[in-house]
Design an enzyme around this catalytic site. Structure first.
Site, PDB file in Angstrom:
ATOM      1  N   ASN A  47      -1.990  -4.334   9.542  1.00 35.40           N
ATOM      2  CA  ASN A  47      -2.892  -5.382  10.026  1.00 35.40           C
ATOM      3  C   ASN A  47      -2.255  -5.957  11.291  1.00 35.40           C
ATOM      4  OD1 ASN A  47      -4.499  -7.597  10.492  1.00 35.40           O
ATOM      5  ND2 ASN A  47      -3.758  -8.781   8.735  1.00 35.40           N
ATOM      6  N   TRP A  48      -2.798  -5.526  12.429  1.00 38.87           N
ATOM      7  CA  TRP A  48      -2.193  -5.960  13.704  1.00 38.87           C
ATOM      8  C   TRP A  48      -2.496  -7.423  14.000  1.00 38.87           C
ATOM      9  CZ3 TRP A  48      -3.038  -1.786  18.114  1.00 38.87           C
ATOM     10  CH2 TRP A  48      -2.384  -0.599  17.754  1.00 38.87           C
ATOM     11  N   LYS A  49      -3.434  -8.011  13.288  1.00 40.83           N
ATOM     12  CA  LYS A  49      -3.884  -9.381  13.592  1.00 40.83           C
ATOM     13  C   LYS A  49      -4.283  -9.451  15.069  1.00 40.83           C
ATOM     14  CE  LYS A  49      -0.774 -10.956  10.021  1.00 40.83           C
ATOM     15  NZ  LYS A  49      -0.322 -12.107   9.275  1.00 40.83           N
TER      16      LYS A  49
ATOM     17  N   HIS B 287      -8.885 -12.187   4.253  1.00 38.02           N
ATOM     18  CA  HIS B 287      -7.472 -12.440   4.565  1.00 38.02           C
ATOM     19  C   HIS B 287      -7.242 -13.952   4.504  1.00 38.02           C
ATOM     20  CE1 HIS B 287      -3.689 -12.706   6.700  1.00 38.02           C
ATOM     21  NE2 HIS B 287      -3.516 -11.422   6.445  1.00 38.02           N
TER      22      HIS B 287
ATOM     23  N   GLU C 186      -5.719 -15.880   6.329  1.00 33.16           N
ATOM     24  CA  GLU C 186      -5.893 -16.584   7.613  1.00 33.16           C
ATOM     25  C   GLU C 186      -7.362 -16.848   7.881  1.00 33.16           C
ATOM     26  OE1 GLU C 186      -3.591 -13.806   9.934  1.00 33.16           O
ATOM     27  OE2 GLU C 186      -1.788 -14.448   8.878  1.00 33.16           O
TER      28      GLU C 186
ATOM     29  N   GLU D 189      -1.795 -10.743  -1.702  1.00 38.48           N
ATOM     30  CA  GLU D 189      -0.945 -11.270  -0.631  1.00 38.48           C
ATOM     31  C   GLU D 189      -0.636 -12.740  -0.899  1.00 38.48           C
ATOM     32  OE1 GLU D 189      -1.392  -8.779   3.195  1.00 38.48           O
ATOM     33  OE2 GLU D 189      -2.842 -10.400   3.274  1.00 38.48           O
TER      34      GLU D 189
ATOM     35  N   GLY E 125       4.068 -13.435   6.721  1.00 37.07           N
ATOM     36  CA  GLY E 125       4.658 -13.785   8.017  1.00 37.07           C
ATOM     37  C   GLY E 125       5.838 -14.740   7.914  1.00 37.07           C
TER      38      GLY E 125
ATOM     39  N   SER F 289       5.259  -9.918   4.110  1.00 37.17           N
ATOM     40  CA  SER F 289       6.611  -9.615   4.595  1.00 37.17           C
ATOM     41  C   SER F 289       7.172  -8.312   4.028  1.00 37.17           C
ATOM     42  CB  SER F 289       7.560 -10.782   4.320  1.00 37.17           C
ATOM     43  OG  SER F 289       7.112 -11.944   4.999  1.00 37.17           O
TER      44      SER F 289
ATOM     45  N   GLY G  10       1.685  -6.654   7.948  1.00 39.04           N
ATOM     46  CA  GLY G  10       1.403  -7.393   9.169  1.00 39.04           C
ATOM     47  C   GLY G  10       2.449  -7.114  10.229  1.00 39.04           C
ATOM     48  N   GLY G  11       3.425  -8.015  10.348  1.00 43.34           N
ATOM     49  CA  GLY G  11       4.427  -7.937  11.415  1.00 43.34           C
ATOM     50  C   GLY G  11       5.071  -6.563  11.569  1.00 43.34           C
TER      51      GLY G  11
HETATM   52  C1  PEP Z   1      -0.727  -9.795   6.438  1.00 46.28           C
HETATM   53  O1  PEP Z   1      -1.022 -10.612   7.297  1.00 46.28           O
HETATM   54  O2  PEP Z   1      -1.603  -9.171   5.838  1.00 46.28           O
HETATM   55  C2  PEP Z   1       0.692  -9.604   6.158  1.00 46.28           C
HETATM   56  C3  PEP Z   1       1.037  -9.014   5.057  1.00 46.28           C
HETATM   57  O3  PEP Z   1       1.570 -10.065   7.112  1.00 46.28           O
HETATM   58  P1  PEP Z   1       3.181  -9.898   7.102  1.00 46.28           P
HETATM   59  O4  PEP Z   1       3.474  -8.489   6.693  1.00 46.28           O
HETATM   60  O5  PEP Z   1       3.576 -10.176   8.529  1.00 46.28           O
HETATM   61  O6  PEP Z   1       3.707 -10.895   6.132  1.00 46.28           O
END
Ligand code: PEP
Length: 251
Positions: free
Chosen positions: A8-10, A98, A100, A169, A175, A213, A234-235
């Site tokens: 997930n590049w956001k 998500h 967010e 999640e 994040g 994470s 994500g990251g």
């Molecule tokens: C996400 O936003 O779906 C996510 C899992 O982010 P991160 O891996 O950066 O915690």
């Protein structure tokens, strides 16, 4: 079951950065990977992804995904993208719900369920995100919260839920660098599996991803759990080496 690793590049990426990231990903992936791989990238870059995928054999096995989809089919919804539009660009997945989006855009369980329904109606797989806040976890409400979130999706999608992917999640792990422990994650996944089993005879084939994470160092332990069928990343999906290491840890 084959695990799914979805990035997930956001709201990240540029035309130039994408060439570098997707090129490095292509170079590191063979034409076939044991795991299924997807990248959920910002909509303006879907066309670029298609061009790059046609050029790089290593991207052949990488599916395209969206980060959201409208709950409506078409019409006067300025700024929204319909499931039909996602489909036009070859999206195979659409992330819905998500945290967010729930937090910053006020998406309710009912809206998330309607978004999943739109994706399903257009032959795409919604990746339905669920998860509790730190406050809810500390108050012992984790199971109740994720159960309610998943129930809304089951309620309006009926037998079509066999075609969804669930992503657990925990919000406090997204994040933040704080990952749920292997035991915490597996415990919630097992509960979600029970809930899916009560709704479908084919629940064993519904993938439940962990997100929060996940990185090159912790992926193998999480992905080895019985009810963890992949990861939503994500990251770490923005760094080719890290994303490739996570893919390499999947079965
Ligand atoms: C996400 O936003 O779906 C996510 C899992 O982010 P991160 O891996 O950066 O915690």
């Amino acid at each position: 079951m084959t695990q799914l690793i979805a990035g997930n590049w956001k709201m990240n990426g540029t035309l130039d950065a994408n060439v570098a990231l997707l090129g490095a990903l292509a170079a590191g992936l063979g034409p076939q990977t044991p795991a299924q791989v997807a990248v959920c990238i910002p909509a303006p870059y879907w066309a670029q992804f298609r061009v790059l995928a046609a050029q790089h054999p290593g991207l052949k096995a990488v599916a395209l995904g969206a980060q959201d989809v409208s709950a409506h089919a078409s019409g006067a919804y300025t700024g929204e993208l319909s499931a039909a539009m996602l489909k036009d660009f070859g999206c195979r997945y659409a992330i819905v719900g998500h945290s967010e989006r729930r937090q910053y855009h006020g998406e309710t369980d009912a809206v998330v369920a309607a978004k999943a329904q739109q994706a399903l109606a257009h032959g795409m797989t919604p990746i339905v995100c669920l998860g509790e806040t730190l406050e809810q976890r500390e108050a012992g409400q984790t199971f109740e919260v994720v159960k309610r979130q998943l129930a809304a999706v089951i309620h309006i999608n009926g037998h079509c839920i066999n075609e969804i992917v669930v992503a657990y999640e925990p919000i406090w792990a997204i994040g933040t660098g704080k990952t749920a422990s292997i035991e915490q994650a597996q415990e919630v996944h097992a509960r979600l599996r029970e809930q899916l089993k009560a709704a479908s005879a084919q629940a064993e084939r519904i993938k439940i991803l962990y997100g929060g994470s996940m990185n090159a160092g912790n992926a193998a332990g999480l992905l080895a759990q019985a009810d963890i069928d992949g990861g939503l990343i994500g990251g770490a999906s923005l760094k080719a080496a890290d994303f490739l290491a996570i893919i390499g840890a999947a079965r």
